[in-house]
Design a protein around this motif. Structure first.
Motif, PDB file in Angstrom:
ATOM      1  N   MET A   1      11.176  12.800   9.940  1.00  0.00           N
ATOM      2  CA  MET A   1      10.875  11.420  10.333  1.00  0.00           C
ATOM      3  C   MET A   1       9.789  10.814   9.450  1.00  0.00           C
ATOM      4  SD  MET A   1      12.883  10.490  12.745  1.00  0.00           S
ATOM      5  CE  MET A   1      12.020   9.073  13.425  1.00  0.00           C
ATOM      6  N   ILE A   2       8.756  11.596   9.158  1.00  0.00           N
ATOM      7  CA  ILE A   2       7.661  11.102   8.324  1.00  0.00           C
ATOM      8  C   ILE A   2       8.168  10.793   6.919  1.00  0.00           C
ATOM      9  CG2 ILE A   2       5.435  11.675   7.288  1.00  0.00           C
ATOM     10  CD1 ILE A   2       4.815  13.322   9.767  1.00  0.00           C
ATOM     11  N   ILE A   3       9.023  11.701   6.409  1.00  0.00           N
ATOM     12  CA  ILE A   3       9.592  11.498   5.075  1.00  0.00           C
ATOM     13  C   ILE A   3      10.415  10.211   5.032  1.00  0.00           C
ATOM     14  CG2 ILE A   3      11.158  12.416   3.338  1.00  0.00           C
ATOM     15  CD1 ILE A   3       8.570  13.925   3.528  1.00  0.00           C
ATOM     16  N   ASP A   4      11.205   9.956   6.092  1.00  0.00           N
ATOM     17  CA  ASP A   4      12.020   8.742   6.160  1.00  0.00           C
ATOM     18  C   ASP A   4      11.151   7.489   6.145  1.00  0.00           C
ATOM     19  OD1 ASP A   4      14.307  10.235   6.236  1.00  0.00           O
ATOM     20  OD2 ASP A   4      14.489  10.212   8.408  1.00  0.00           O
ATOM     21  N   LYS A   5      10.038   7.542   6.875  1.00  0.00           N
ATOM     22  CA  LYS A   5       9.134   6.389   6.906  1.00  0.00           C
ATOM     23  C   LYS A   5       8.493   6.147   5.545  1.00  0.00           C
ATOM     24  CE  LYS A   5       7.978   6.614  11.836  1.00  0.00           C
ATOM     25  NZ  LYS A   5       6.890   6.809  12.829  1.00  0.00           N
ATOM     26  N   ILE A   6       8.148   7.243   4.876  1.00  0.00           N
ATOM     27  CA  ILE A   6       7.555   7.120   3.535  1.00  0.00           C
ATOM     28  C   ILE A   6       8.541   6.500   2.572  1.00  0.00           C
ATOM     29  CG2 ILE A   6       6.690   8.432   1.554  1.00  0.00           C
ATOM     30  CD1 ILE A   6       5.459  10.408   3.547  1.00  0.00           C
ATOM     31  N   ILE A   7       9.808   6.935   2.659  1.00  0.00           N
ATOM     32  CA  ILE A   7      10.848   6.398   1.767  1.00  0.00           C
ATOM     33  C   ILE A   7      11.067   4.915   2.037  1.00  0.00           C
ATOM     34  CG2 ILE A   7      13.308   6.485   1.215  1.00  0.00           C
ATOM     35  CD1 ILE A   7      13.180   9.507   1.647  1.00  0.00           C
ATOM     36  N   LYS A   8      11.098   4.534   3.328  1.00  0.00           N
ATOM     37  CA  LYS A   8      11.277   3.122   3.672  1.00  0.00           C
ATOM     38  C   LYS A   8      10.109   2.279   3.178  1.00  0.00           C
ATOM     39  CE  LYS A   8      14.180   3.849   7.769  1.00  0.00           C
ATOM     40  NZ  LYS A   8      14.280   3.714   9.240  1.00  0.00           N
ATOM     41  N   LEU A   9       8.893   2.820   3.331  1.00  0.00           N
ATOM     42  CA  LEU A   9       7.707   2.094   2.871  1.00  0.00           C
ATOM     43  C   LEU A   9       7.716   1.969   1.348  1.00  0.00           C
ATOM     44  CD1 LEU A   9       5.022   0.816   3.781  1.00  0.00           C
ATOM     45  CD2 LEU A   9       3.938   3.052   3.428  1.00  0.00           C
ATOM     46  N   TRP A  10       8.110   3.041   0.692  1.00  0.00           N
ATOM     47  CA  TRP A  10       8.212   3.045  -0.776  1.00  0.00           C
ATOM     48  C   TRP A  10       9.240   2.012  -1.239  1.00  0.00           C
ATOM     49  CZ3 TRP A  10      10.039   7.890  -4.017  1.00  0.00           C
ATOM     50  CH2 TRP A  10       9.748   7.655  -5.352  1.00  0.00           C
ATOM     51  N   THR A  11      10.375   1.968  -0.536  1.00  0.00           N
ATOM     52  CA  THR A  11      11.424   1.000  -0.872  1.00  0.00           C
ATOM     53  C   THR A  11      10.925  -0.428  -0.670  1.00  0.00           C
ATOM     54  OG1 THR A  11      13.125   2.583  -0.178  1.00  0.00           O
ATOM     55  CG2 THR A  11      13.784   0.274  -0.382  1.00  0.00           C
ATOM     56  N   PHE A  12      10.179  -0.641   0.415  1.00  0.00           N
ATOM     57  CA  PHE A  12       9.648  -1.970   0.693  1.00  0.00           C
ATOM     58  C   PHE A  12       8.720  -2.427  -0.428  1.00  0.00           C
ATOM     59  CE2 PHE A  12       6.140  -4.539   2.402  1.00  0.00           C
ATOM     60  CZ  PHE A  12       6.845  -5.646   2.851  1.00  0.00           C
ATOM     61  N   PHE A  13       7.839  -1.543  -0.861  1.00  0.00           N
ATOM     62  CA  PHE A  13       6.889  -1.913  -1.914  1.00  0.00           C
ATOM     63  C   PHE A  13       7.573  -2.060  -3.273  1.00  0.00           C
ATOM     64  CE2 PHE A  13       3.558  -0.321   1.020  1.00  0.00           C
ATOM     65  CZ  PHE A  13       2.741  -1.449   0.993  1.00  0.00           C
ATOM     66  N   SER A  14       8.755  -1.469  -3.417  1.00  0.00           N
ATOM     67  CA  SER A  14       9.480  -1.616  -4.687  1.00  0.00           C
ATOM     68  C   SER A  14       9.909  -3.057  -4.915  1.00  0.00           C
ATOM     69  CB  SER A  14      10.704  -0.694  -4.714  1.00  0.00           C
ATOM     70  OG  SER A  14      11.691  -1.129  -3.794  1.00  0.00           O
ATOM     71  N   PHE A  15       9.987  -3.840  -3.829  1.00  0.00           N
ATOM     72  CA  PHE A  15      10.352  -5.248  -3.978  1.00  0.00           C
ATOM     73  C   PHE A  15       9.250  -6.042  -4.677  1.00  0.00           C
ATOM     74  CE2 PHE A  15      13.351  -4.025  -0.678  1.00  0.00           C
ATOM     75  CZ  PHE A  15      14.491  -4.702  -1.090  1.00  0.00           C
ATOM     76  N   VAL A  16       8.071  -5.448  -4.775  1.00  0.00           N
ATOM     77  CA  VAL A  16       7.001  -6.081  -5.545  1.00  0.00           C
ATOM     78  C   VAL A  16       7.436  -6.218  -7.005  1.00  0.00           C
ATOM     79  CG1 VAL A  16       4.624  -5.820  -6.368  1.00  0.00           C
ATOM     80  CG2 VAL A  16       5.202  -5.227  -4.002  1.00  0.00           C
ATOM     81  N   LEU A  17       8.201  -5.229  -7.480  1.00  0.00           N
ATOM     82  CA  LEU A  17       8.696  -5.274  -8.854  1.00  0.00           C
ATOM     83  C   LEU A  17       9.651  -6.452  -9.051  1.00  0.00           C
ATOM     84  CD1 LEU A  17       8.806  -3.982 -11.641  1.00  0.00           C
ATOM     85  CD2 LEU A  17      10.643  -2.489 -10.811  1.00  0.00           C
ATOM     86  N   ILE A  18      10.503  -6.694  -8.050  1.00  0.00           N
ATOM     87  CA  ILE A  18      11.409  -7.846  -8.126  1.00  0.00           C
ATOM     88  C   ILE A  18      10.603  -9.145  -8.198  1.00  0.00           C
ATOM     89  CG2 ILE A  18      13.191  -9.138  -6.893  1.00  0.00           C
ATOM     90  CD1 ILE A  18      14.172  -6.539  -5.708  1.00  0.00           C
ATOM     91  N   LEU A  19       9.559  -9.220  -7.386  1.00  0.00           N
ATOM     92  CA  LEU A  19       8.691 -10.398  -7.387  1.00  0.00           C
ATOM     93  C   LEU A  19       8.015 -10.572  -8.739  1.00  0.00           C
ATOM     94  CD1 LEU A  19       7.512 -12.686  -5.616  1.00  0.00           C
ATOM     95  CD2 LEU A  19       5.640 -11.129  -5.046  1.00  0.00           C
TER      96      LEU A  19
END
Length: 264
Positions: free
Chosen positions: A1-19
């Motif tokens: 569960m912790i790993i899944d949350k980390i991956i989701k958070l990592w994916t969310f912050f990856s949108f900074v690159l799109i910005l």
């Protein structure tokens, strides 16, 4: 569960690159529409730099395709360590600063060098001419095309070659009728990369060809010249926007051709 949350958070912050990619382009486009004058579209620095950039980049692209296609095929077949090192060195222009490329080219072609002296004896001058623009573009852009083709050659089914040889096909026929058709997507993708690199070339062109109005001033150089002008910022933004517009049209055209004609 912790790993899944980390991956989701990592994916969310990856949108900074799109910005980071799109926000500057949006800011430039908005400034071009709100602050540029219509009369600037007829500016000689804009029209001349467009013609020079498009003409030289197209010539450079034809040279790269014509010479780079058989070279990529040759490099993909080599087995010796020496020639493999040559394959690696061909990619070197990708990694060196463009200004270093410009210095290297001017050292090779200036009148005091062996090559430059020989060309001068024939009445040919390269530095600070339109020829220097083309040579600089070929130098910096050709590795992108060659490398793309090399990767494409790796993915070609080797059974095609074996079957063709069993049927008596020569190397030339194999190259023309088997390799080229199977490389069409790689050729097109490599050509797009090479053309875009040529259009965006600045450092090598500035040092080797100069920034001569109506002669060697490409669009990136026109942006630089306008930007350095006290009252030229809006014109620099307009030229940059037109450059983005041209690239966008080419990219859309590429996507259409890729979808309609190159998809297997």
């Amino acid at each position: 569960m912790i790993i899944d949350k980390i991956i989701k958070l990592w994916t969310f912050f990856s949108f900074v690159l799109i910005l980071l990619i799109f926000a500057p382009l949006i800011a430039l486009t908005l400034h071009a529409f709100t602050n540029s004058n219509i009369s600037d579209l007829n500016s000689s620095i804009l029209t001349q730099s467009i013609m020079i950039s498009i003409s030289t980049s197209i010539i450079s692209l034809f040279i790269i395709i014509f010479l780079g296609t058989p070279l990529a095929y040759f490099l993909s077949k080599i087995r010796s360590k020496f020639l493999y090192s040559l394959s690696t060195l061909i990619q070197f222009p990708i990694f060196i600063p463009p200004t270093v490329a410009g210095i290297a080219l001017i050292l090779l072609f200036n009148d005091s060098s062996v090559v430059g002296n020989f060309l001068s004896s024939l009445g040919i001058k390269i530095p600070f001419t339109i020829f220097a623009v083309i040579i600089a573009q070929v130098f910096v852009a050709s590795p992108f095309y060659i490398r793309t083709l090399q990767l494409g050659l790796i993915n070609i089914n080797k059974n095609y070659f074996n079957s063709a040889r069993l049927l008596g096909a020569s190397s030339i026929k194999i190259f023309i009728f088997i390799i080229i058709p199977n490389l069409r997507r790689s050729i097109f993708s490599g050509a797009l990369l090479a053309w875009s690199r040529s259009m965006g070339e600045l450092g090598a062109t500035l040092l080797f060809a100069g920034n001569i109005f109506q002669e060697t001033q490409t669009m990136p150089l026109a942006v630089l010249t306008s930007f350095e002008n006290q009252n030229g910022f809006d014109l620099a933004v307009l030229i940059a926007f037109v450059s983005i517009l041209i690239s966008s049209i080419v990219l859309i055209l590429f996507s259409y051709i890729n979808e309609k004609f190159l998809t297997e």
